[in-house]
Design an enzyme around this catalytic site. Structure first.
Site, PDB file in Angstrom:
ATOM      1  CG  ASP A   1      37.773  48.801  39.625  1.00 57.04           C
ATOM      2  OD1 ASP A   1      38.671  49.432  39.622  1.00 57.04           O
ATOM      3  OD2 ASP A   1      37.230  48.468  38.704  1.00 57.04           O
TER       4      ASP A   1
ATOM      5  CG  HIS B   1      40.945  47.868  37.631  1.00 54.23           C
ATOM      6  ND1 HIS B   1      40.334  49.122  37.992  1.00 54.23           N
ATOM      7  CD2 HIS B   1      41.045  47.692  36.681  1.00 54.23           C
ATOM      8  CE1 HIS B   1      40.493  49.588  36.357  1.00 54.23           C
ATOM      9  NE2 HIS B   1      41.012  48.685  35.766  1.00 54.23           N
TER      10      HIS B   1
ATOM     11  CD  GLU C   1      41.511  50.107  32.251  1.00 49.41           C
ATOM     12  OE1 GLU C   1      41.336  50.838  31.227  1.00 49.41           O
ATOM     13  OE2 GLU C   1      41.104  50.006  33.288  1.00 49.41           O
TER      14      GLU C   1
HETATM   15  C1  ACM Z   1      37.605  47.941  31.105  1.00 51.84           C
HETATM   16  O1  ACM Z   1      36.839  48.627  30.459  1.00 51.84           O
HETATM   17  N1  ACM Z   1      38.755  48.369  31.930  1.00 51.84           N
HETATM   18  C2  ACM Z   1      37.420  46.373  30.961  1.00 51.84           C
END
Ligand code: ACM
Length: 629
Positions: A194, A268, A346
Site C-alpha cells: 500500500d 495505493h 480507490e
Molecule cells: C478498501 O477498503 N479500500 C478496499
C-alpha cells in the site's frame, strides 16, 4: 453442620462443573444433538488415527500433553479419541461428524481439513483452560456427550490483515492465523502493499523493500500526521523475506487456511513509486513512503477521488507491466492458492487525466474514458496473473469500465459490486464495509476513538452474504477486513478483531436458519473465558450501551440508550458525577436539561458492573443528534 457445609461446597463445585459443560460452539454446527452425560479424558489418552491423519493426531497429542498433562500416545489400541477418514458425500471437503459418548470421542471426516475443523469443535467443548499454552492443574477435562454433523455454508471464510499501514512480524501474523483457525475461518487475505509500505521481498526488484518498506516513524492519529521532511530518517517498517512468506504459508496450511496475497495496484502504490518513481506519471516527484499524512482528496474532484501526490502506476508505461510481470513471477510460486488479489480500489485518476502519455494511450487503444483506462490496466494485469497459472481477484472497482475472464470480485463498497459482478457471472467474495469492516470502532465512540465510523457486532452478525435473486453458486463466501491505519500492534489488532470475527465466522459457516442473535451473543460471552485462557485480547464493547440522541424541533436534546446484549441495566448521571447502580436507571428516553456538561454511564448485570465506564461530553451528544420534527 459439617454435612451442611459439604453439601454447600458440593453445590458450588457442581454448579461450576455444570457451567463448564455448557455447550457454546462458534460457529454454530449444522446439526447437533446434546446427550446426557460427560466423557472425562483419562490420564492416559490414546489417539487412534489413520496414517494419513498422523500430522493432526500429533497436533492433538501435543496440545493435550501440554495443557492437560496427560500421557498421550498415538496407538491402534482401544482409544479415547478416534479419528477416521471416511467417504460420505454429505460431509463435503470440510465437514465432519463428531460423537462423544461413554466410549470416548469419535471424529470422522472425508478429509484432514474436516478432522481439523472437528478438532476445533472438540476444543470448544472442553473446559476453557484447554486453550492455555501451559499446564493447567485441577481441571476436570470432560466433554459433554454430543452428536454433531457439521459442514460449512461457504467455501470462502476469510479474514484480511493489512500489514502495510503498520507492519506485523511473521510471529504476529501466525497469531492472527491461530485466532482465525479457532473459528474455522479458512482464507487469510494478506494485504502486502500500500502507500505506507511494500512488505514482500521481490528479489529482482530490491528497491521495493530496501526503499519501499520504510517510512518516517510517526505516532498519533492517522491522516492528522505531520508530513515528514524528505531527509528525515526512514526507520519504521519491515518486510517479509520469501523464506518468511513460505514459512507463514506452510503454517497457515497446517491449519487448513489458504493464503491470498494482495498487491494493491494501480492506486495505493506510493511505496512502489518511491522505490521506482519512473513507474508513475510524475517520475520527477520527490517521493517518500507515506507516513500516515493525508494526501488524498476523498471528497474528490468532479465526484472522483483525487490524489495530490500521484500514488498510481502509469498505465501508458510498458515498464510498469514488465515490473508487474517480475513481481507476479516471484509471488505466484510462493502462494499455492488459486487466486492472487490485485487490489484495484480507490485509484485516483486525476494524474492519469493530466498525463499526455495516458491521453496518447487512450487514442492509440480507442479508449473512450478514464474508467476504461482502469479496465485496460486491469486486463493487462489479469493477463500477467493468468500467465503465472493463477486467477485474479480484485476489489469491486475492477468492474469499472468492464471486466472479463475468470476474474473474481471482492465486494467492499456494500454489496452492489458483488451483485453486479454476479450478474456478469463473476465469482464474488462479500466483504461489505457496512458489515464486515472490523477496523471500524465497535462500541461507544468517545471511549473507543474514531476510526472512520462505528460498527457494532450485532450489525456484523446481521449480514446475509447471498443477495436476493443472485445465483448462490457465484458467492464464494464472506470475509472480514482488518485495516490497520490506526492499529499499531497485534494486541490491538486482536482487540479490534474479536469478538466481531466470531460473527463473521458464524455467518460464513453456519446455515442461515441457524443464526440467532440472542443465542449467538450468549455464546460469545461464553467464548470470552476461552480467549482469556488463550491469551487473546478482545473487546467487551457489547456491554456498552448504544447511546444516541435526538434534537427535537422544540430545542429538546433527548438521550436514548439501547443495549446490544440481553440482561444489562444501564445507569447514568447528568451532574458530572461517577455513576453506579444507585444512579438513575435508564428506562425511557430522557430530555437533557440545558446546562448538562456530560452524561456518564455504566452498565451492570446481576448487580455487578460489566461495561466500560463512559463519560460522553455534551458536545459529542449534540454532534450525533438526529433531527426529529
Ligand atoms: C478498501 O477498503 N479500500 C478496499
Amino acid at each position: 453442620m459439617k454435612m451442611k457445609m459439604l453439601v454447600a461446597a458440593c453445590m458450588t463445585i457442581c454448579s461450576i462443573q455444570l457451567n463448564a459443560q455448557e455447550i457454546n460452539i462458534i460457529p454454530e454446527p449444522l446439526q447437533m444433538t446434546k446427550g446426557n452425560g460427560i466423557f472425562t479424558l483419562p490420564k492416559n489418552i490414546a489417539i487412534n488415527a489413520p496414517a494419513t491423519a498422523n500430522e493432526l493426531a500429533e497436533q492433538i497429542a501435543t496440545k493435550l500433553k501440554t495443557t492437560t498433562g496427560a500421557i498421550v500416545s498415538i496407538s491402534k489400541n482401544k482409544a479415547s479419541i478416534t479419528l477416521d477418514i471416511i467417504k460420505d458425500d454429505n460431509l463435503g471437503s470440510e465437514g465432519y461428524e463428531l460423537e462423544v459418548n461413554a466410549k470416548g470421542v469419535s471424529l470422522k471426516a472425508n478429509t484432514n481439513a474436516g478432522l481439523f475443523f472437528g478438532w476445533q469443535t472438540i476444543q470448544q467443548l472442553l473446559p476453557a483452560s484447554i486453550y492455555a499454552k501451559t499446564l493447567q492443574a485441577n481441571v476436570n477435562w470432560s466433554i459433554p456427550y454430543v452428536s454433531i454433523t457439521d459442514k460449512p455454508r461457504f467455501a470462502w471464510r476469510g479474514m484480511m490483515l493489512d500489514v502495510s499501514r503498520h507492519f506485523f512480524s511473521k510471529e504476529d501474523v501466525k497469531v492472527f492465523i491461530d485466532d482465525m483457525a479457532r473459528y474455522k475461518l479458512n482464507r487469510f487475505h494478506w494485504h502486502l502493499t500500500d502507500d505506507q509500505g511494500w512488505r514482500i521481498e521481490i528479489k529482482s526488484l530490491p528497491r521495493l523493500t530496501s526503499v519501499g518498506a520504510w517510512r518516517a516513524d510517526r505516532k498519533g492519529k492517522w491522516m492528522n500526521i505531520t508530513t515528514p521532511a524528505l531527509d528525515e530518517p526512514k526507520t519504521y517498517g519491515g518486510f517479509y523475506t520469501q523464506e518468511d512468506i513460505k514459512e507463514v504459508v506452510a503454517y497457515a496450511k497446517s491449519k487448513f487456511i489458504e493464503v491470498i496475497p494482495e498487491v494493491d495496484i494501480p492506486g495505493h502504490s506510493m511505496a512502489m513509486n518511491t522505490a521506482y518513481p519512473a513507474l508513475s506519471t510524475t517520475p520527477n516527484y520527490p517521493y517518500q513512503v507515506n507516513a500516515g499524512d493525508e494526501f488524498m482528496d476523498w471528497e474528490g474532484v468532479n465526484g472522483h477521488v483525487a490524489a495530490r501526490i500521484d500514488n498510481s502506476l502509469d498505465p501508458s508505461n510498458e515498464k510498469v507491466f514488465e515490473y508487474l510481470d517480475k513481481i507476479f513471477s516471484e509471488i505466484a510460486p510462493l502462494f499455492p492458492f488459486e487466486y492472487i488479489h490485485m487490489g484495484g480500489d480507490e485509484n485516483a485518476k486525476n494524474n492519469w487525466q493530466k498525463s499526455a502519455n495516458v491521453q496518447a494511450l487512450m487514442k492509440r487503444e480507442g479508449i473512450k474514458n478514464i474508467n476504461e483506462v482502469q479496465s485496460y490496466f486491469v486486463r493487462r494485469v489479469q493477463k500477467i496473473i493468468n500467465s503465472k497459472g493463477k486467477k485474479m481477484m480484485g476489489w469491486d472497482e475492477i468492474l469499472d469500465g468492464g471486466l472479463s475472464g475468470d476474474a473474481a470480485v471482492m465486494s467492499w463498497r456494500g454489496i452492489k459490486g458483488g451483485i453486479e459482478a454476479a450478474k456478469q457471472r463473476h465469482k464474488v467474495v462479500m466483504s461489505p464495509n457496512d458489515y464486515n469492516y472490523i477496523d471500524f470502532y465497535q462500541g461507544e465512540l468517545t471511549a473507543e476513538g474514531k476510526v472512520y465510523r462505528g460498527l457494532r457486532m450485532k450489525t456484523t452478525y446481521s449480514f446475509e452474504p447471498i443477495p436476493e435473486g443472485i445465483d448462490p453458486n457465484l458467492i464464494l463466501g464472506n470475509q472480514a477486513n482488518q485495516w490497520t491505519e490506526q492499529i499499531f500492534d497485534m494486541r490491538y489488532a486482536q482487540y479490534m478483531t474479536w469478538p466481531r470475527g466470531m460473527a463473521v465466522a458464524e455467518t460464513s459457516w453456519s446455515p442461515k436458519e441457524k443464526k440467532n442473535w440472542s443465542s449467538f451473543s450468549k455464546k460469545v460471552e461464553g467464548q470470552f473465558e476461552k480467549l482469556d485462557a488463550a491469551g487473546v485480547r478482545y473487546s467487551k464493547s457489547i456491554y456498552d450501551p448504544i447511546v444516541t440522541t435526538e434534537q427535537r424541533s422544540n430545542g429538546d436534546l433527548v438521550l436514548k440508550m439501547e443495549s446490544e446484549v440481553e440482561g444489562l441495566d444501564m445507569y447514568f448521571t447528568i451532574n458530572d458525577q461517577m455513576p453506579d447502580n444507585y444512579s438513575s436507571k435508564y428506562t425511557a428516553p430522557v430530555v437533557l436539561p440545558e446546562d448538562v456538561l456530560s452524561v456518564r454511564i455504566i452498565s451492570y448485570r446481576d448487580g455487578k458492573p460489566i461495561g466500560k465506564y463512559l463519560n460522553i461530553p455534551i458536545e459529542a451528544l449534540k454532534k450525533r443528534a438526529v433531527k426529529v420534527l
